[in-house]
Design a protein around this motif. Structure first.
Motif, PDB file in Angstrom:
ATOM      1  N   MET A  67       1.119   3.968  -3.184  1.00 17.60           N
ATOM      2  CA  MET A  67       0.982   5.420  -2.707  1.00 17.60           C
ATOM      3  C   MET A  67       2.298   6.325  -3.210  1.00 17.60           C
ATOM      4  SD  MET A  67      -1.105   5.592   0.886  1.00 17.60           S
ATOM      5  CE  MET A  67      -1.232   7.480   0.682  1.00 17.60           C
TER       6      MET A  67
ATOM      7  N   SER B 147      -5.052   2.507  -3.230  1.00 18.79           N
ATOM      8  CA  SER B 147      -4.257   1.470  -2.267  1.00 18.79           C
ATOM      9  C   SER B 147      -5.097   0.614  -1.458  1.00 18.79           C
ATOM     10  CB  SER B 147      -3.035   2.189  -1.682  1.00 18.79           C
ATOM     11  OG  SER B 147      -3.422   3.111  -0.796  1.00 18.79           O
ATOM     12  N   GLU B 148      -6.263   1.368  -0.998  1.00 18.75           N
ATOM     13  CA  GLU B 148      -7.060   0.675  -0.151  1.00 18.75           C
ATOM     14  C   GLU B 148      -7.768  -0.467  -0.669  1.00 18.75           C
ATOM     15  OE1 GLU B 148      -9.535  -0.733   2.999  1.00 18.75           O
ATOM     16  OE2 GLU B 148      -7.775   0.514   3.134  1.00 18.75           O
TER      17      GLU B 148
ATOM     18  N   SER C 122      -4.071  13.915  -5.661  1.00 20.91           N
ATOM     19  CA  SER C 122      -3.182  12.432  -5.776  1.00 20.91           C
ATOM     20  C   SER C 122      -2.969  11.796  -4.718  1.00 20.91           C
ATOM     21  CB  SER C 122      -1.832  12.876  -6.428  1.00 20.91           C
ATOM     22  OG  SER C 122      -1.080  13.576  -5.599  1.00 20.91           O
ATOM     23  N   MET C 123      -2.855  12.367  -3.411  1.00 25.27           N
ATOM     24  CA  MET C 123      -2.458  11.677  -2.018  1.00 25.27           C
ATOM     25  C   MET C 123      -3.973  11.035  -1.908  1.00 25.27           C
ATOM     26  SD  MET C 123       0.546  11.592  -0.846  1.00 25.27           S
ATOM     27  CE  MET C 123       0.221  11.596   0.862  1.00 25.27           C
ATOM     28  N   SER C 124      -5.212  11.664  -1.945  1.00 21.59           N
ATOM     29  CA  SER C 124      -6.340  11.189  -1.572  1.00 21.59           C
ATOM     30  C   SER C 124      -6.575  10.015  -2.592  1.00 21.59           C
ATOM     31  CB  SER C 124      -7.380  12.141  -1.655  1.00 21.59           C
ATOM     32  OG  SER C 124      -6.808  13.207  -0.710  1.00 21.59           O
TER      33      SER C 124
ATOM     34  N   CYS D 258       2.115   8.947  -6.190  1.00 21.23           N
ATOM     35  CA  CYS D 258       2.508  10.472  -6.157  1.00 21.23           C
ATOM     36  C   CYS D 258       3.583  11.013  -6.682  1.00 21.23           C
ATOM     37  CB  CYS D 258       2.828  10.450  -4.246  1.00 21.23           C
ATOM     38  SG  CYS D 258       1.311  10.396  -3.480  1.00 21.23           S
TER      39      CYS D 258
ATOM     40  N   ARG E 178       0.930  -1.119   0.080  1.00 20.48           N
ATOM     41  CA  ARG E 178      -0.037   0.086   0.017  1.00 20.48           C
ATOM     42  C   ARG E 178       0.885   1.317   0.163  1.00 20.48           C
ATOM     43  NH1 ARG E 178      -5.077   1.219   4.153  1.00 20.48           N
ATOM     44  NH2 ARG E 178      -5.664   2.732   2.919  1.00 20.48           N
ATOM     45  N   GLY E 179       1.908   1.218   0.876  1.00 17.46           N
ATOM     46  CA  GLY E 179       2.895   2.368   0.848  1.00 17.46           C
ATOM     47  C   GLY E 179       3.569   2.434  -0.400  1.00 17.46           C
TER      48      GLY E 179
ATOM     49  N   ALA F  93      -4.519   8.203  -4.145  1.00 14.82           N
ATOM     50  CA  ALA F  93      -3.633   7.088  -4.013  1.00 14.82           C
ATOM     51  C   ALA F  93      -3.886   6.072  -2.763  1.00 14.82           C
ATOM     52  CB  ALA F  93      -2.168   7.698  -3.811  1.00 14.82           C
ATOM     53  N   TRP F  94      -4.553   6.893  -1.635  1.00 15.53           N
ATOM     54  CA  TRP F  94      -5.003   6.352  -0.308  1.00 15.53           C
ATOM     55  C   TRP F  94      -6.311   5.379  -0.797  1.00 15.53           C
ATOM     56  CZ3 TRP F  94      -3.297   5.654   4.263  1.00 15.53           C
ATOM     57  CH2 TRP F  94      -4.373   5.117   5.261  1.00 15.53           C
TER      58      TRP F  94
END
Length: 509
Positions: free
Chosen positions: A18, A227-228, A219-221, A22, A14-15, A223-224
């Motif tokens: 992200m 990934s979830e 992009s952060m949102s 990003c 997941r990391g 990606a979160w």
């Protein structure tokens, strides 16, 4: 060791997802910034230069056409009075505006004296002509600039592309394209302002940091959330794998995805089902083997003690009891031998030595060994093979063992007619071999497991045999890559079949 692996794993999938997303967003923002700030002006300038060149070429072509027809475009009288062909230049002016394209431009046409004979100026502030001079000095600068550009065009042979810097800091840079007529008498300069690209660059420089911040937050949102969604089935598989490791083979992973992760979940469920089945078969094997081993060992021990303590001097009873001991020892030896043979075949310790031979001849040789037992019991083994050769590529010893196992199984389930059949015939894939009996048949619920190790159907309960013959046969076929199977009808009989090829590259089914 498990705790050490968890400690070393600092960033999970997941990391990593992200971080990758990003990075891609930042890379795209950086690329957009580079294109908008570094390449915008060169690209815009190239586009404007192309438009100016086309316009200059069109004007020169019109003038060359008129000169070729003998028209006089302009002349100077008494050294200082200019006369121009008003009809031509008025038509030229109309044509210029009909072409469209740029909304703001300046056209300067001069003759060999470097003095202007025609001008079209739609620029609000022209560095070439200074249509709005603020003082005499600006006016003189404009005159000097125009004359210098005309001279530059003539000196360069009629083609020149230049940027005209503003005489004052508040002005804008202009791009100029110059052309000369074919006779060299007239110079055409076409210019336009590059003020818009400078303003666009300033706007982009102001807006870009805010846009970059918004894009990065988005992009952060994204990606979160991505990934979830992406790692959810992986986490489910990880949890299910831990349950399988702890002995819970009934675990099931739910997945509605139609991609590789969905396929992985389905394969995991299939694996868990097979492991559960194998575990059950292992428990059954241990239970059945323990029972089958215990029975002959108990009999051997009991009769040995009887011979020792009671019937040692009674030869008749002693011989009967010793025969029982021998029979049970043979049974025990057969069971151990079958287990060892199955282990060798399934583990690959017993290598398959393939050669080309006639399967019909092998079937004939194997069937002859059952003549005595058939005559003794009133049975009949029918051999059905064609007169032609049946070439195959396999290990003859293993094939002989497989035929004996199938024929022995058929004899254990022989019908009331006392007939069982060994059949070999050609088929599109090679040679099909069948062993048929007319016995009680196999029920549909037992049929899928008939080749499993130590599996016995309900109808076989209590019968003699190790229960490993068909498992050994299955392992032999799998090692050769032969297709095999069984058809059965309850009350009518069973047909075991396998298909052999005449090449060494047999594909396992």
């Amino acid at each position: 060791m498990r705790q050490t692996s968890k400690t070393r794993r600092t960033i999970g999938i997941r990391g990593q997802l992200m971080g990758f997303l990003c990075f891609i967003c930042l890379l795209l923002v950086g690329l957009f910034w580079f294109l908008s700030t570094q390449l915008l002006e060169p690209l815009y300038t190239t586009h404007i230069q192309k438009q100016l060149t086309e316009q200059a070429d069109a004007i020169v072509a019109r003038m060359d056409e008129a000169i070729g027809k003998g028209e006089t475009l302009s002349y100077w009288a008494f050294g200082s009075r200019l006369y121009v062909n008003s009809t031509f230049f008025n038509a030229l002016r109309d044509d210029i505006f009909e072409l469209g394209g740029m909304s703001s431009f300046c056209i300067d046409i001069s003759d060999t004296t470097l003095r202007q004979i025609f001008k079209v100026d739609t620029l609000p502030y022209c560095n070439l002509h200074r249509t709005r001079p603020t003082d005499t000095a600006d006016e003189q600068t404009a005159y000097t600039t125009a004359r210098a550009m005309r001279q530059l065009c003539r000196e360069s042979g009629g083609t020149v592309v230049r940027k005209i810097n503003p005489p004052t800091p508040s002005g804008s840079v202009q791009l100029m394209v110059g052309r000369m007529t074919s006779d060299g008498n007239y110079t055409v300069l076409v210019t336009t302002s590059l003020m818009h690209v400078a303003e666009a660059g300033k706007v982009l420089s102001t807006v870009l940091p805010l846009a970059a911040a918004l894009i990065f937050a988005f992009s952060m949102s994204a990606a979160w959330l991505f990934s979830e969604w992406f790692t959810k089935p992986l986490r489910a598989l990880s949890g299910a794998a831990r349950q399988v490791a702890q002995g819970n083979y009934a675990v099931h992973v739910d997945s509605v995805r139609n991609d590789e992760l969905g396929d992985l979940a389905q394969e995991f469920n299939h694996m868990a089902k097979e492991v559960q089945h194998a575990s059950q078969m292992q428990r059954d094997l241990l239970a059945n083997a323990s029972h089958d081993l215990r029975t002959p060992l108990t009999l051997i021990k009991g009769y040995a003690e009887t011979v020792r303590d009671l019937t040692g001097d009674d030869k008749k009873h002693r011989d009967e009891q010793m025969n029982i001991i021998v029979d049970e020892t043979d049974r025990l030896t057969a069971l151990v031998s079958s287990v060892m043979e199955l282990s060798k075949v399934t583990s690959g310790a017993l290598k398959c030595e393939k050669v080309h031979f006639d399967m019909g001849q092998l079937c004939d040789e194997v069937s002859e060994r059952y003549d005595a037992v058939c005559a003794q019991n009133g049975w009949q083994l029918k051999l059905e093979i064609p007169d032609e050769e049946l070439p195959v590529c396999a290990d003859p010893d293993m094939m002989q063992r497989a035929l004996h196992n199938l024929l022995g199984n058929a004899m254990h389930h022989i019908g009331e007619d006392g007939i069982f059949v060994l059949r070999a015939l050609r088929c599109p894939e090679g040679v099909r071999v069948e062993v048929e009996d007319h016995g009680p048949g196999i029920s549909a619920e037992d049929l899928p497991y008939i080749f499993d190790r130590y599996y016995r159907s309900r109808s076989d309960a209590g019968k003699q045999g190790t229960g490993l013959g068909l498992s050994i046969t299955k392992a032999i076929f799998q090692q050769h890559g032969f297709r095999f199977g069984v058809h059965s009808t309850v009350g009518k009989g069973t047909v075991f079949w396998f298909i052999m090829t005449d090449t060494e590259d047999a594909a396992a089914q």
